[in-house]
Design an enzyme around this catalytic site. Structure first.
Site, PDB file in Angstrom:
ATOM      1  CG  ASP A 145       6.845  -8.023   2.567  1.00 36.97           C
ATOM      2  OD1 ASP A 145       7.311  -9.102   2.172  1.00 36.97           O
ATOM      3  OD2 ASP A 145       6.155  -7.919   3.593  1.00 36.97           O
ATOM      4  CE  LYS A 179       3.424   0.145   6.124  1.00 31.06           C
ATOM      5  NZ  LYS A 179       2.576  -0.276   7.243  1.00 31.06           N
ATOM      6  NE  ARG A 229      -0.732  -1.184   4.746  1.00 26.24           N
ATOM      7  CZ  ARG A 229      -1.148  -1.066   5.994  1.00 26.24           C
ATOM      8  NH1 ARG A 229      -2.069  -0.179   6.282  1.00 26.24           N
ATOM      9  NH2 ARG A 229      -0.671  -1.832   6.942  1.00 26.24           N
ATOM     10  CG  ASP A 251       8.302 -16.210   6.600  1.00 23.38           C
ATOM     11  OD1 ASP A 251       7.680 -16.368   5.534  1.00 23.38           O
ATOM     12  OD2 ASP A 251       8.548 -15.086   7.073  1.00 23.38           O
ATOM     13  CG  ASP A 274       9.683  -8.218   4.506  1.00 23.76           C
ATOM     14  OD1 ASP A 274      10.104  -7.414   3.677  1.00 23.76           O
ATOM     15  OD2 ASP A 274       9.037  -7.870   5.515  1.00 23.76           O
TER      16      ASP A 274
HETATM   17  C1  FPP Z   1      -0.754  -5.648   6.356  1.00 21.24           C
HETATM   18  O1  FPP Z   1       0.273  -6.055   7.116  1.00 21.24           O
HETATM   19  C2  FPP Z   1      -1.368  -6.832   5.719  1.00 21.24           C
HETATM   20  C3  FPP Z   1      -2.637  -6.836   5.427  1.00 21.24           C
HETATM   21  C4  FPP Z   1      -3.462  -5.656   5.749  1.00 21.24           C
HETATM   22  C5  FPP Z   1      -3.277  -7.947   4.643  1.00 21.24           C
HETATM   23  C6  FPP Z   1      -3.083  -9.374   5.110  1.00 21.24           C
HETATM   24  C7  FPP Z   1      -3.913 -10.229   4.271  1.00 21.24           C
HETATM   25  C8  FPP Z   1      -3.461 -11.263   3.556  1.00 21.24           C
HETATM   26  C9  FPP Z   1      -2.031 -11.667   3.564  1.00 21.24           C
HETATM   27  C10 FPP Z   1      -4.407 -11.981   2.624  1.00 21.24           C
HETATM   28  C11 FPP Z   1      -4.836 -13.320   3.116  1.00 21.24           C
HETATM   29  C12 FPP Z   1      -5.482 -13.993   2.012  1.00 21.24           C
HETATM   30  C13 FPP Z   1      -6.376 -14.998   2.088  1.00 21.24           C
HETATM   31  C14 FPP Z   1      -6.772 -15.668   0.848  1.00 21.24           C
HETATM   32  C15 FPP Z   1      -6.990 -15.466   3.341  1.00 21.24           C
HETATM   33  P1  FPP Z   1       1.401  -4.983   7.497  1.00 21.24           P
HETATM   34  O2  FPP Z   1       0.790  -3.710   7.940  1.00 21.24           O
HETATM   35  O3  FPP Z   1       2.309  -5.699   8.439  1.00 21.24           O
HETATM   36  O4  FPP Z   1       2.135  -4.852   6.117  1.00 21.24           O
HETATM   37  P2  FPP Z   1       2.424  -3.606   5.149  1.00 21.24           P
HETATM   38  O5  FPP Z   1       3.215  -2.629   5.927  1.00 21.24           O
HETATM   39  O6  FPP Z   1       3.216  -4.231   4.053  1.00 21.24           O
HETATM   40  O7  FPP Z   1       1.099  -3.096   4.670  1.00 21.24           O
HETATM   41 ZN    ZN Z   2       5.584  -9.948   3.704  1.00 21.78          ZN
END
Ligand code: FPP
Ligand code: ZN
Length: 477
Positions: A339, A336, A333, A391, A384
Site C-alpha cells: 500500500d 497484508k 504488517r 486521495d 494505495d
Molecule cells: C490499519 O489499517 C492501520 C492502522 C492499524 C494504523 C493507522 C494509523 C496511522 C495511519 C498513524 C496515524 C499517525 C499519527 C501521527 C496520528 P488497515 O487494517 O486498513 O490496513 P492494513 O491492512 O494495511 O494493515
Molecule cells: Zn494506505
C-alpha cells in the site's frame, strides 16, 4: 487403532515435514506468468529483467483469504511494474516520470470545496490541509497563497481549553492537533506561529499524560502510541516545558515530567515480532512503528533512545520484512498487502533506525519503482495500489516515501544545548542517494524532515521562533 488415511496416524514430525515441504506447498511462478504482453518494448524488457533479478516470488498453494487477495494484488500491480498502462512519459530508466503538474492539480482540488457527502470527513479537515500542504511542498510548490486560509481555518478549530479539533466547536483531539500544528509549521509565518495558544496547549497536553507513561488521544479517549508521538511533536515544536502543568492529573500519582515512564511505555509497545504496536499487547504495525520511533527521536538522539528502549536487531528484522516482493512497496504488517501510504510509514522508519544503528537494509530503488510505476494515478494524485482512487493521504505519503528513497540523512549532535526536546533539530542531509537509482532529476521531490514530515528547515524555523518568545504558563506568547 488409526487407519493409514487418518492424519492422526502420522507422527508429529512427519506431519510437520509435509506442512513445510516446499514441493507440496510452494511453487515458483513460471516465466510465462510475467510474459503476458506479447511484444515487449525496450523498457519493458529492462523492467522484466529487473523483476527476474529479484528474489523469486513464491506462490502459496494453500488457498486462504490472504493468499487470494495477495494474488489479486499481484495481478493488479505487475502490469504497471512491467509496462506502462497509463501511457505516461518515461524517464531514462524506462519508468514513468513523476507526474508533477497532475499531482499539484489534484492536491489543489483536494483542498475543496466539497459536496455535502463529504460532511463525514469534517473531523479530519486538519489532516486534509496537512496532507495537501505537505504534498504540494514536496512537489516544489510555493504554498504562500494558502497561508491566510490555513491560519484562519485553524484559529477557529482551536479549542478554548487547548488543542485543536476538526473545526469550530469540535472537541480537541491529538491527531487533529498534530495535523494543525504541522500545517501551521509548513505555512511558517509569524501569524501562523502566533495563532497557536501555547498556554492552553500546555495544559491540554498535561491532561493527556497518563500514569503509565503514555498519552491519550483525547480526554478519556484511547491511549496509544500516536498520542505519545503527537504530544512530543507539539511539546518540541512549540518549545514547551517538560515539567507537567500543576493541574495535570498524572501529578497526583507522583509524575512530574511529560517524559516520566515514557521510554518504558514505548518499550512495552515493541512486540514479539520486533515491530511496534499501538499499545502494549497489540499487533505490530508500520504506522505505529513510525510513531514509536518518532517519539523516541524527539526524546533524545536516536542512537541513545532507540538503542536504549528497543531491541534494535528485532526491529530491523521486522522492518526489513515489510517490503513486498516483487511489488517493491511496503505493507504495514505481516501477511497484508502492499500500500502506497506505507512508503512513508515504513519507509520513514529507516532514516530514524539508520541514525541509531547504521545504514539500513532496504531497497530504495524497489520503492521508487513501486511509487513511480504503480502508485501514480493516470489523472493525478497517488494511490494505495493500482485500481484504487487517489486521495490526499496517499498522495502525501507516497511523495514522502519517494523522498525517503531519494535522500540520505545523518544525525549530528553538535555541542551546546538548545533546550528541552531539542534532539530533532540535529538532522542533516547526507546527500542524495545515488546507487541503483530509477529516477531522473525531474523525478526528484523535496527534502522532508525525518521526524516531523514537513519541508526540511520549517521545523527548525518554528522552534527558533518559539525559543525567542517569553514563556509563562499563565500569560500569552
Ligand atoms: C490499519 O489499517 C492501520 C492502522 C492499524 C494504523 C493507522 C494509523 C496511522 C495511519 C498513524 C496515524 C499517525 C499519527 C501521527 C496520528 P488497515 O487494517 O486498513 O490496513 P492494513 O491492512 O494495511 O494493515
Ligand atoms: Zn494506505
Amino acid at each position: 487403532m488409526a487407519s493409514a488415511q487418518d492424519p492422526t496416524s502420522q507422527t508429529p514430525s512427519s506431519r510437520l515435514e509435509e506442512t513445510l515441504s516446499t514441493s507440496a506447498r510452494v511453487e515458483e511462478l513460471s516465466d510465462s506468468d510475467y510474459e503476458e504482453m506479447e511484444t515487449l518494448t525496450r523498457h519493458e524488457e529492462a523492467n522484466q529483467a529487473y523483476l527476474k533479478s529479484i528474489t523469486s516470488p513464491i506462490e502459496d498453494l494453500l488457498d486462504t483469504a490472504s493468499s487470494e487477495v495477495q494474488d489479486e494484488t499481484l495481478r493488479a500491480v505487475m502490469p504497471f511494474l512491467i509496462g506502462n498502462p497509463n501511457d505516461f512519459d518515461l524517464n531514462s530508466y524506462g519508468l514513468p516520470t513523476l507526474q508533477r503538474e497532475k499531482h499539484v492539480k489534484f492536491l489543489k482540488q483536494s483542498l475543496g470545496p466539497f459536496p455535502p457527502q463529504f460532511a463525514a470527513m469534517d473531523a479530519s479537515r486538519p489532516w486534509v490541509v496537512y496532507w495537501c500542504m505537505q504534498g504540494l511542498t514536496a512537489l516544489g510548490q510555493d504554498i504562500s497563497e494558502y497561508s491566510d486560509r490555513v491560519v484562519s481555518t485553524f484559529s477557529s478549530a482551536q479549542h478554548p481549553e487547548g488543542g485543536f479539533g476538526g473545526g469550530h466547536g469540535q472537541l480537541p483531539h491529538l491527531a487533529a492537533t498534530y495535523a494543525a500544528i504541522l500545517s501551521l509549521v509548513i505555512v511558517g509565518t509569524e501569524e501562523a506561529y502566533a495563532s497557536i495558544n501555547r498556554q492552553t496547549m500546555y495544559s491540554y497536553l498535561g491532561r493527556m499524560k497518563q500514569v503509565d507513561g503514555g498519552f491519550t488521544m483525547s480526554p478519556n479517549g484511547e491511549e496509544d502510541i500516536r498520542g505519545a508521538f503527537c504530544a512530543l511533536v507539539a511539546l518540541s515544536l512549540l518549545n514547551l516545558p517538560l515539567e507537567l502543568p500543576p493541574d495535570a492529573p498524572a501529578r497526583q500519582h507522583g509524575l512530574t515530567s511529560f517524559l516520566d515512564n515514557l521510554g518504558e511505555w514505548v518499550s512495552r509497545c515493541q512486540t514479539y515480532e520486533g515491530g511496534i504496536s499501538a499499545a502494549p499487547g497489540n499487533e505490530a504495525h508500520g504506522a505505529y512503528a513510525f510513531c514509536g520511533l518518532g517519539c523516541l527521536s524527539i526524546m533524545g538522539p536516536p542512537k541513545d533512545t532507540i538503542n536504549k528502549w528497543l531491541d534494535v536487531p528485532a526491529l530491523i528484522n521486522w522492518l526489513n520484512s515489510r517490503q513486498s516482493c516483487p511489488e517493491g512497496g511496503f505493507h504495514g504488517r505481516g501477511n497484508k498487502l502492499v500500500d502506497g501510504c506505507y512508503s512513508h510509514w515504513v519507509g520513514g522508519c529507516w532514516a530514524l533506525v539508520e541514525a541509531a544503528a547504521g545504514k539500513g537494509i532496504w531497497n530504495r530503488a524497489a520503492l521508487g519503482r513501486y511509487i513511480l510505476s504503480a502508485a501514480q494515478f493516470k489523472k493525478g494524485g497517488l494511490v494505495d495500489k493500482p485500481g484504487k482512487r487517489p486521495d490526499a493521504y496517499h498522495t502525501c505519503y507516497n511523495l514522502a516515501g519517494l523522498s525517503w528513497a531519494q535522500y540520505d540523512w545523518k544525525y549530528e549532535k553538535s555541542e551546546g544545548e538548545r533546550g528541552e526536546l531539542d534532539a530533532p533539530y540535529h538532522w542533516q542531509l547526507d546527500g542524495e542517494y545515488t546507487e541503483d537509482v530509477v529516477w531522473d532529476n525531474g523525478d526528484m521531490v523535496n527534502r522532508v524532515h525525518p521526524v516531523f514530515v514537513v519541508p526540511f528547515g520549517k521545523a527548525e524555523s518554528c522552534r527558533k521562533w518559539f525559543e525567542e518568545q517569553t514563556w509563562s504558563s499563565k500569560g500569552t506568547g
